[in-house]
Design a protein around this motif. Structure first.
Motif, PDB file in Angstrom:
ATOM      1  N   UNK A  60       3.781  11.252  -0.720  1.00 42.88           N
ATOM      2  CA  UNK A  60       2.690  10.278  -0.631  1.00 42.88           C
ATOM      3  C   UNK A  60       2.238   9.950  -2.049  1.00 42.88           C
ATOM      4  N   UNK A  61       1.708   8.761  -2.229  1.00 40.09           N
ATOM      5  CA  UNK A  61       1.216   8.384  -3.558  1.00 40.09           C
ATOM      6  C   UNK A  61      -0.310   8.442  -3.573  1.00 40.09           C
ATOM      7  N   UNK A  62      -0.863   8.443  -4.769  1.00 40.48           N
ATOM      8  CA  UNK A  62      -2.311   8.494  -4.906  1.00 40.48           C
ATOM      9  C   UNK A  62      -2.944   7.111  -4.836  1.00 40.48           C
ATOM     10  N   UNK A  63      -2.114   6.101  -4.706  1.00 38.63           N
ATOM     11  CA  UNK A  63      -2.631   4.728  -4.592  1.00 38.63           C
ATOM     12  C   UNK A  63      -1.600   3.906  -3.844  1.00 38.63           C
ATOM     13  N   UNK A  64      -2.010   2.746  -3.374  1.00 35.46           N
ATOM     14  CA  UNK A  64      -1.068   1.881  -2.653  1.00 35.46           C
ATOM     15  C   UNK A  64       0.180   1.645  -3.510  1.00 35.46           C
ATOM     16  N   UNK A  65       1.363   1.943  -2.965  1.00 35.14           N
ATOM     17  CA  UNK A  65       2.575   1.792  -3.775  1.00 35.14           C
ATOM     18  C   UNK A  65       2.772   0.338  -4.177  1.00 35.14           C
ATOM     19  N   UNK A  66       3.202   0.152  -5.411  1.00 42.17           N
ATOM     20  CA  UNK A  66       3.358  -1.216  -5.914  1.00 42.17           C
ATOM     21  C   UNK A  66       4.696  -1.818  -5.521  1.00 42.17           C
ATOM     22  N   UNK A  67       5.740  -1.001  -5.579  1.00 36.86           N
ATOM     23  CA  UNK A  67       7.062  -1.608  -5.427  1.00 36.86           C
ATOM     24  C   UNK A  67       7.846  -0.990  -4.279  1.00 36.86           C
ATOM     25  N   UNK A  71       9.440  -2.012   4.498  1.00 36.10           N
ATOM     26  CA  UNK A  71       9.689  -1.149   5.669  1.00 36.10           C
ATOM     27  C   UNK A  71       8.848   0.122   5.599  1.00 36.10           C
ATOM     28  N   UNK A  72       8.678   0.645   4.395  1.00 38.50           N
ATOM     29  CA  UNK A  72       7.887   1.868   4.246  1.00 38.50           C
ATOM     30  C   UNK A  72       6.411   1.555   4.459  1.00 38.50           C
ATOM     31  N   UNK A  73       5.985   0.433   3.904  1.00 41.16           N
ATOM     32  CA  UNK A  73       4.573   0.070   4.048  1.00 41.16           C
ATOM     33  C   UNK A  73       4.254  -0.172   5.512  1.00 41.16           C
ATOM     34  N   UNK A  74       5.181  -0.806   6.196  1.00 39.65           N
ATOM     35  CA  UNK A  74       4.995  -1.077   7.621  1.00 39.65           C
ATOM     36  C   UNK A  74       4.935   0.239   8.405  1.00 39.65           C
ATOM     37  N   UNK A  75       5.811   1.174   8.040  1.00 39.23           N
ATOM     38  CA  UNK A  75       5.866   2.431   8.789  1.00 39.23           C
ATOM     39  C   UNK A  75       4.577   3.235   8.616  1.00 39.23           C
ATOM     40  N   UNK A  76       3.987   3.191   7.445  1.00 34.24           N
ATOM     41  CA  UNK A  76       2.790   4.003   7.208  1.00 34.24           C
ATOM     42  C   UNK A  76       1.497   3.261   7.499  1.00 34.24           C
ATOM     43  N   UNK A  77       1.528   1.933   7.414  1.00 36.35           N
ATOM     44  CA  UNK A  77       0.311   1.174   7.708  1.00 36.35           C
ATOM     45  C   UNK A  77      -0.754   1.378   6.649  1.00 36.35           C
ATOM     46  N   UNK A  78      -2.014   1.340   7.074  1.00 33.22           N
ATOM     47  CA  UNK A  78      -3.129   1.324   6.124  1.00 33.22           C
ATOM     48  C   UNK A  78      -3.349   2.638   5.383  1.00 33.22           C
ATOM     49  N   UNK A  79      -2.781   3.725   5.874  1.00 32.14           N
ATOM     50  CA  UNK A  79      -3.070   5.001   5.225  1.00 32.14           C
ATOM     51  C   UNK A  79      -2.625   5.023   3.764  1.00 32.14           C
ATOM     52  N   UNK A  80      -1.738   4.113   3.383  1.00 30.79           N
ATOM     53  CA  UNK A  80      -1.271   4.138   1.997  1.00 30.79           C
ATOM     54  C   UNK A  80      -2.382   3.813   1.005  1.00 30.79           C
ATOM     55  N   UNK A  81      -3.503   3.320   1.508  1.00 31.15           N
ATOM     56  CA  UNK A  81      -4.629   3.037   0.607  1.00 31.15           C
ATOM     57  C   UNK A  81      -5.472   4.270   0.342  1.00 31.15           C
ATOM     58  N   UNK A  82      -5.194   5.335   1.071  1.00 28.30           N
ATOM     59  CA  UNK A  82      -6.039   6.522   0.954  1.00 28.30           C
ATOM     60  C   UNK A  82      -5.172   7.789   1.049  1.00 28.30           C
ATOM     61  N   UNK A  83      -4.989   8.455  -0.094  1.00 24.40           N
ATOM     62  CA  UNK A  83      -4.079   9.605  -0.097  1.00 24.40           C
ATOM     63  C   UNK A  83      -4.466  10.683   0.923  1.00 24.40           C
ATOM     64  N   UNK A  84      -5.741  10.841   1.190  1.00 28.80           N
ATOM     65  CA  UNK A  84      -6.147  11.863   2.162  1.00 28.80           C
ATOM     66  C   UNK A  84      -5.651  11.479   3.561  1.00 28.80           C
ATOM     67  N   UNK A  85      -5.870  10.229   3.920  1.00 33.12           N
ATOM     68  CA  UNK A  85      -5.400   9.776   5.242  1.00 33.12           C
ATOM     69  C   UNK A  85      -3.866   9.835   5.305  1.00 33.12           C
ATOM     70  N   UNK A  86      -3.283   9.504   4.207  1.00 33.74           N
ATOM     71  CA  UNK A  86      -1.812   9.500   4.161  1.00 33.74           C
ATOM     72  C   UNK A  86      -1.287  10.922   4.350  1.00 33.74           C
ATOM     73  N   UNK A  87      -1.938  11.870   3.682  1.00 31.85           N
ATOM     74  CA  UNK A  87      -1.516  13.265   3.816  1.00 31.85           C
ATOM     75  C   UNK A  87      -1.602  13.721   5.273  1.00 31.85           C
TER      76      UNK A  87
END
Ligand code: B12
Ligand code: SF4
Lengths: 320, 449
Positions: A60-67, A71-87
């Motif tokens: 997981x990244x600490x911020x929304x991935x830039x590049x 497909x990955x962004x779609x798979x994870x959805x909004x959690x990529x904006x928040x590392x805690x939610x992503x974890x």
């Protein structure tokens, strides 16, 4: 005709390591994860034992991935904006471990500070009960600054600090020593370089059961054969009794695969490449599966579907 | 396993008559061991010794070939367990299975789709190797019809799968023009199946559920006069397959155990419930010791991944795949087209060339002789530095072909920019994107740089 099964009894064994610490051990993890400990080539149970299956870490990244691929962004959805939610989502997706990758900059492109790194690490530790790994941005100065802060913030949690390379290992190893963590030592696909770094790290007093080695890898179609063979050679050396290669191996197929066109993009590619979604997951899945067959103890992945696939394979292999 | 000079010496007449052209039998034996002499040079060697020497000279894993008018697949004759020890030589044949219980149109359609499939990977045209036709019907006419239908759409080799020798025979006559693999001889039918194989001079697969039984069967089949044998040890789950195939490889190479010194056939689809899982199993079999792999599912993305993996694993680790250094013209470049530079590692060259090609934009691609290394590897090894870049620009004669002096270097070696500028006075050095995927977008903007 009776055929004698050609069993290989190896004199050496990979060190067994514990990632994470529960409350009883001075941390806050809900469970620990053990890796390594095998005295056989992967899944060759007629030769020896493999007390721990290969483990899957989700990056997981600490911020929304830039590049990252859509497909990955779609798979994870909004959690990529928040590392805690992503974890948390990574834990729910079935990860054994969560790897937090720190970026060089925060939103607005200001540099990530030690305070940021502490706060993010804390938030991730609170959001998931899994053992975690924290990797710096990959620039010596930033890595030193951020990882020292992370190590202090997570004192007692037995996290894995990375990436520890020849040029910066001193600071990171010192931080691991002081705060009870492990390190991930990375070298460029070479048996001797890997050994050498392990020796340097061990010479600083970090016990072998707190060193993971990362021999670097590559994607299917983009040099995987080099990584595959270097890992086979490292593992054979370990089994033959070479102490300084007897460490569990971590590799990052997710990172490698998702920068390649086969996974990353759906347009402007030959029709013979087939369906993009399937192809992307397949590419990451096969890269990881093949690396596990060459000795990986931890694979770091990105797509939740790949995680399922790789784990299903591991389960079948361990069930015999 | 090869014999030593001394072992060979013991089999020679030991009379030192010199007729072989060597001063002593021992000297001759040494040359034989080094493969610098032929046994036939000695007129006095006994038949028995000859047989022993021949057997010892045979590869520990027999080379088995199947053929069609358009394609030959050779598998076996591997010499190492791990590719870094030398290299793997004969990539496993990848076949797609169709069944004679399907409507003929479906048989034909599936076979055609799979055989027409091809994909370009690092400049190589990759495709599947053939079709496995299974007699699910048990009926000779139905089987012959299915084989015939497949033959109409492909010239590649076949695997004919039936347990009834009469059915196999019917398939064989319909397979006209190919030398198929016959699958399979078992404890129940081996004699009749081996006779069919012998008459057709075709290789035959033997199937048994234990290595003991498998070894018995190969000896019997060989005894009848069928030397080309393929093993099916009956395992279908991934763990059992890995273990068993590893044991077989070790038995052949480390124990020189002849009864099991043959290539192996696997059926990943039988141990998998969908395409991705089948691909995982097939990938395992490619890396770990299969000679023929029969797929049950066909999807372009799956086949592409497996074909690429097969190339990767069977690449000689001693020798990276390279392209010729020099100037490459893409999409008919003119004097004002962009100039880029990369290294001569095949994967690197093709990832860049394909992007430029796909962008439709003309360009000159300079390829430096970086000893077959990727951009960063070559940079780290000192084979792709400012000097090498400048030398490539000078020696390729690109300066005469263009009316500008702008050179795009890979983003991965952005640090070289200043030095290259120094080495190439009058040139403007542009740092391109890190990844080739981003080149088309970059080239669109090129004119503005
Ligand atoms: C496979 C590999 C090897 C293989 C060699 C493979 C080969 N034939 O080149 C082996 C194992 C032999 C090897 C050796 C070494 N390696 Co090495 N290796 C790699 C690895 C894993 C993959 C390289 C690769 O094949 N990439 C795929 C190709 C296609 O990438 P590429 O050439 O860069 O091309 C891409 C872009 O650059 C771009 N591009 C290419 N050309 C152009 C041109 C233009 C104009 C543009 C715009 C773009 C562009 O497009 C391509 C696709 O996007 C990388 C790490 C990694 N995962 O990337 C390390 C890496 C390159 N190696 C590294 C090092 C240090 C070495 C060694 C010096 C270490 C050692 N063992 O001594 C040696 C050097 C070799 C020697 N002394 O003989 C380092 C380089 C460090 C650095 N950042 O400077 C890396 C990055 C690993 C690391 N993180 O430390 N290596
Ligand atoms: S010809 Fe045969 S017997 Fe005579 S020296 Fe040569 S090897 Fe010996």
């Amino acid at each position: 005709m009776p055929v004698e099964i050609p069993v290989e009894k190896w004199p050496g064994r990979v060190v067994e390591e514990t990632l994470g610490a529960t409350a009883a051990e001075g941390g806050t993890r809900s469970r620990v994860v053990k890796v390594g400990g095998e005295n056989t080539l992967p899944f060759m149970f007629t030769d020896g034992e493999m007390p721990n299956p290969p483990r899957v870490a989700i990056e997981i990244l600490d911020r929304r991935p830039k590049d990252w691929s859509p497909l990955l962004l779609e798979a994870w959805g909004d959690v990529v904006d928040d590392p805690a939610k992503w974890a948390k989502a990574a834990e729910e997706a079935g990860a054994d471990l969560v790897l937090l990758q720190l970026s060089l900059t925060r939103d607005g492109d200001r540099p990530t500070t030690a305070a940021d790194a502490r706060a993010i690490t804390r938030a991730v530790l609170q959001a998931t009960g899994l053992p975690i790994l924290v990797f710096g941005p990959g620039q010596v100065d930033a890595d030193n600054e951020l990882l020292v802060a992370v190590a202090e913030e997570a004192a007692g949690e037995r996290i894995v600090l990375g990436i520890c390379e020849e040029k910066n290992y001193r600071t990171i190893v010192a931080a691991a020593l002081a705060n009870g963590h492990l390190v991930n030592g990375r070298t460029a696909m070479d048996v001797n370089l890997a050994k050498q770094l392990n020796i340097l790290i061990a010479d600083m007093g970090l016990p072998l059961d707190r060193i993971i080695m990362d021999p670097t890898t590559a994607s299917l179609g983009y040099g995987i054969e080099y990584g595959y063979s270097v890992m086979e050679r490292l593992r054979l050396a370990a089994l033959q009794g070479d102490k300084m290669t007897q460490l569990p191996m971590l590799v990052t197929p997710g990172f490698e695969v998702w920068r390649q066109k086969e996974a990353k993009v759906g347009e402007g590619v030959p029709a013979s490449w087939g369906d993009w979604r399937q192809r992307a997951v397949l590419w990451e899945t096969l890269t990881a599966t093949n690396l596990i067959l060459s000795g990986a103890d931890i694979v770091v992945l990105r797509h939740p579907e790949t995680v399922k696939r790789v784990q299903a394979y591991i389960d079948r292999m361990m069930a015999r | 396993m090869a014999l030593t000079g001394l072992q060979i010496y013991k089999l020679l007449p030991q009379t030192n008559c010199k007729e072989c052209g060597f001063p002593t039998c021992l000297a001759f034996a040494m040359k034989l061991a080094a493969k610098q002499a032929e046994l036939s040079a000695c007129p006095y060697v006994s038949e028995e010794a000859k047989a022993q020497l021949d057997a010892a000279a045979a590869p520990p894993i027999r080379l088995v070939a199947v053929e069609g008018p358009g394609h030959r697949v050779e598998v076996g004759n591997e010499t190492v367990i791990f590719r870094h020890e030398k290299t793997f030589y004969h990539p496993p044949g990848l076949f797609l299975r169709v069944k004679d219980s399907w409507p003929l149109e479906q048989v034909k359609g599936a076979a055609k789709a799979a055989m027409d499939y091809s994909v370009t990977y690092v400049g190589m045209n990759l495709h599947l190797d053939g079709v496995a036709v299974e007699a699910a019907s048990g009926n000779p006419e139905a089987f012959a019809a299915a084989v015939k239908a497949v033959r109409e759409v492909t010239d590649r080799p076949l695997i004919l799968m039936a347990s009834d020798p009469a059915v196999l025979k019917a398939g064989l006559s319909a397979a006209d023009g190919v030398r198929p693999l016959l699958y399979a001889a078992t404890a129940e039918n081996w004699q009749a199946v081996a006779e069919v194989a012998k008459a057709a001079n075709a290789p035959v697969a033997v199937r048994a559920d234990s290595l003991d039984a498998l070894a018995d069967l190969t000896e019997k089949v060989k005894g009848i006069g069928v030397p080309d044998i393929v093993l099916d040890p009956g395992v279908r789950d991934p763990a059992g397959t890995l273990t068993t195939l590893t044991h077989l490889r070790r038995l052949a190479l480390k124990k020189n155990f002849r009864p099991l010194g043959y290539p192996i056939i696997t059926f990943p689809g039988e141990g998998a419930s969908d395409t991705i899982e089948e691909a995982q199993l097939a990938a395992e079999h490619i890396a770990k010791y299969a000679g023929f792999i029969v797929l049950d599912r066909f999807a372009p993305e799956m086949v592409y991944a497996l074909l690429a993996w097969r190339v990767n694993i069977y690449t000689n680790p001693q020798e990276p795949i390279k392209v010729q250094p020099g100037v490459y013209e893409i999409n008919n470049p003119t004097a004002d087209s962009p100039v880029m530079i990369t290294t001569n590692f095949s994967i690197t060259y093709f990832s860049v060339a394909n992007e430029v090609d796909g962008s439709g934009m003309p360009g000159w691609l300079l390829v430096a002789d970086a000893e077959g290394m990727s951009v960063l590897t070559a940079w780290a090894a000192g084979k792709f530095d400012a000097e090498k870049i400048a030398k490539t620009v000078k020696t390729t004669g690109i300066e005469e072909k263009i009316n500008h002096r702008k050179l795009i270097i890979p983003g991965a070696v952005a640090v070289l920019m200043g030095e290259v500028e120094e080495e190439l006075p009058g040139w403007q050095i542009l740092v391109g994107p890190r990844e080739a995927v981003d080149l088309p977008g970059y080239l669109k903007l090129w004119k503005s740089f």
